[in-house]
Design an enzyme around this catalytic site. Structure first.
Site, PDB file in Angstrom:
ATOM      1  N   GLY B  53       1.103  -1.121   0.392  1.00  0.00           N
ATOM      2  CA  GLY B  53      -0.596   0.203   0.067  1.00  0.00           C
ATOM      3  C   GLY B  53       1.232   1.565  -0.479  1.00  0.00           C
ATOM      4  N   HIS B  56       2.887   4.960   2.915  1.00  0.00           N
ATOM      5  CA  HIS B  56       4.775   5.143   3.736  1.00  0.00           C
ATOM      6  C   HIS B  56       6.297   5.560   2.829  1.00  0.00           C
ATOM      7  CE1 HIS B  56       2.176   2.134   6.019  1.00  0.00           C
ATOM      8  NE2 HIS B  56       2.256   1.196   4.408  1.00  0.00           N
ATOM      9  N   HIS B 218      -0.154   1.113   9.841  1.00  0.00           N
ATOM     10  CA  HIS B 218      -1.475   1.327   9.223  1.00  0.00           C
ATOM     11  C   HIS B 218      -1.922   2.194  10.689  1.00  0.00           C
ATOM     12  CE1 HIS B 218       0.428  -1.546   6.620  1.00  0.00           C
ATOM     13  NE2 HIS B 218       0.215  -0.852   5.661  1.00  0.00           N
TER      14      HIS B 218
END
Lengths: 329, 329
Positions: B53, B56, B218
């Site tokens: 995802g 980051h 997250h």
């Protein structure tokens, strides 16, 4: 504002110690001072020195190293280093060919750097300086007469550092710096205020949906507050102001720095970069060099600044592209 | 949470575009995908790929380049990329010697990367993988069975990237990765929550004087909340937990990463570094390699993580010190 620290009065000292242990291959501390100097062998070249209050990391210690700064002087947070500290830096960095000071345009810095310069000259060290005043947001400010010095300072370090590495004389570097300065223009915006270590409150606050254009890197007031706009509109606002400064320039070639102020994710910085590129394309002005990231921060402030460097002289781009050995370039 | 963006649904796409324009010397985009690949010439070596995802940054696209990753796959914010996207990355990166996938231990990533691996194998591309599970904070989590994969992943990229550059075979790299993984341990702490673009609220909140140990990248729950402590005590808490994992190791030599989570100033990261060094000195364990800064972030979250890599094999340190051409190493 929660901060990862021990004693706020020791935060700069402990930060310097942390930098030194982490980067002992590149830098060392002049004992008992806030001076960080590079470890490269002295080679009789001009030494470029910068510094100022701390809280703008990686500026300036992150740019100490081969091809860039010879030393950086770290003052207390948002506070000019003392003349004594600056003199220590000058003496530590001097290789016999003179020392060149990069000073951001804040009254305290100017007073202290110039005093240190006089003290060094009395010890027969040849010293020249440039005052960086790239921030076009406002004229005069809390700690400044004229325009403030902000992220464009990093481009000054890089270009003068390269010139020194090439063996240019201190007079040539002074001329280069004087010619360079009018070609660098910056402007920023803030999404949040900033709190100095140990302070109970931020120096200013913004509403949940509000931003401020033109804020300084110590939280100095900007020129307008309004509701947060889409990135493209923010980019348009800032770029329009910067571009205006370059009206009539023949050569539409620029280097750009998108500089995060400390608390802004890279994701947002790259979205903004994309918008700046689109707006430059519309003008048929080219971006020939990019620097994106956190270079001249204001502690945990959210926001960013935009710097354009007009590539009037081919030497500028050559200098920007030259390799260096630093922590943060 | 104010963010510099346009449409939250296009934030990753626009970020990728911004990265590509800014770093066109190093990377390019596989058209119509979230895949960023390096521009170096293919030389018949193993290709190392990572991804996951977005949110980051600079992970993972910032580590694409000579000597490190061949490609990175950018999913939506905090969301695994699809198998199709990962397959595109594998095909784009393949140089004929096989492709090695670095997967962080999240159920979605594992499912999608392994599906892509099967699809690639059906197209006769040899693929191996390693699952990174360096986060010792908690066992099982919101999106994970076992331990989560966090900042230690960057050390995996670096060491495997060097091995690939050296021309090691995919079987040798698989062996290296399997041996390496138990030597990397991480743990983090958060001062604030994190808000995904377009979300009305952060995924969790902390009180004005409160921190949480062990939070995931997250915003997954950690293992304890308490009042903010001095940096030295925070370092002691995290380091004690990490060191315990290495009990009985003969060679007390380590590489360390102090990783800012996105909104934490470098000043605080270096203060923390100084405290970690003091605590390691007390144990007579040495830190032979340092990496300080924002490498594996969680959007604008304030906080940091500590990673120790036990330098069991001399090859690890050699690999960490080797030069690379990337945006963010």
């Amino acid at each position: 504002m929660k901060k990862i620290m021990n004693d706020p009065n020791k935060i700069v000292d402990e930060m310097i110690e942390g930098m030194i242990v982490a980067h002992s291959d590149l830098i060392k501390r002049v004992p008992e001072t806030g001076v960080i100097q590079r470890k490269t062998k002295k080679a009789g070249k001009v030494a470029i020195i910068s510094g100022g209050g701390s809280g703008h990391e990686p500026a300036h210690a992150g740019f100490v190293g081969e091809g860039m700064l010879s030393a950086a002087v770290c003052g207390a947070v948002f506070t000019s280093p003392t003349p004594d500290q600056i003199l220590e830096a000058i003496k530590a960095a001097d290789e016999g060919a003179g020392v060149f000071l990069v000073i951001k345009n804040y009254s305290g810095d100017i007073m202290n750097f110039e005093m240190a310069q006089e003290m060094a000259e009395m010890e027969d060290i040849s010293v020249e300086n440039i005052v960086v005043d790239d921030d076009i947001a406002v004229e005069d400010s809390l700690y400044t007469q004229g325009k403030r010095g902000v992220a464009g300072t990093i481009f000054v370090h890089k270009i003068l550092g390269y010139a020194a590495e090439q063996g240019k004389s201190i007079k040539e570097i002074k001329k280069l710096a004087d010619d360079l300065m009018p070609n660098i223009k910056s402007i920023g915006l803030a999404l949040t205020g900033v709190t100095t270590p140990g302070a109970a409150q931020p120096s200013f606050t913004l509403a949940e949906d509000e931003i401020e254009y033109g804020v300084g890197i110590h939280g100095e007031p900007g020129y307008r507050r309004e509701k947060l706009q889409p990135s493209y509109d923010l980019a348009d606002e800032l770029l329009t102001k910067v571009v205006k400064e370059f009206d009539g320039k023949e050569k539409g070639q620029f280097a750009v720095m998108i500089n995060g102020l400390g608390g802004t994710p890279l994701m947002e910085q790259y979205v903004f970069t994309n918008d700046v590129k689109k707006l430059m394309d519309k003008r048929n002005w080219s971006l020939d060099f990019y620097k994106i990231g956190n270079f001249m921060t204001s502690l945990e402030m959210q926001g960013l600044s935009l710097t354009l460097l007009h590539l009037e002289n081919d030497f500028y781009l050559e200098a920007l592209n030259a390799p260096v050995k630093t922590i943060a370039w």
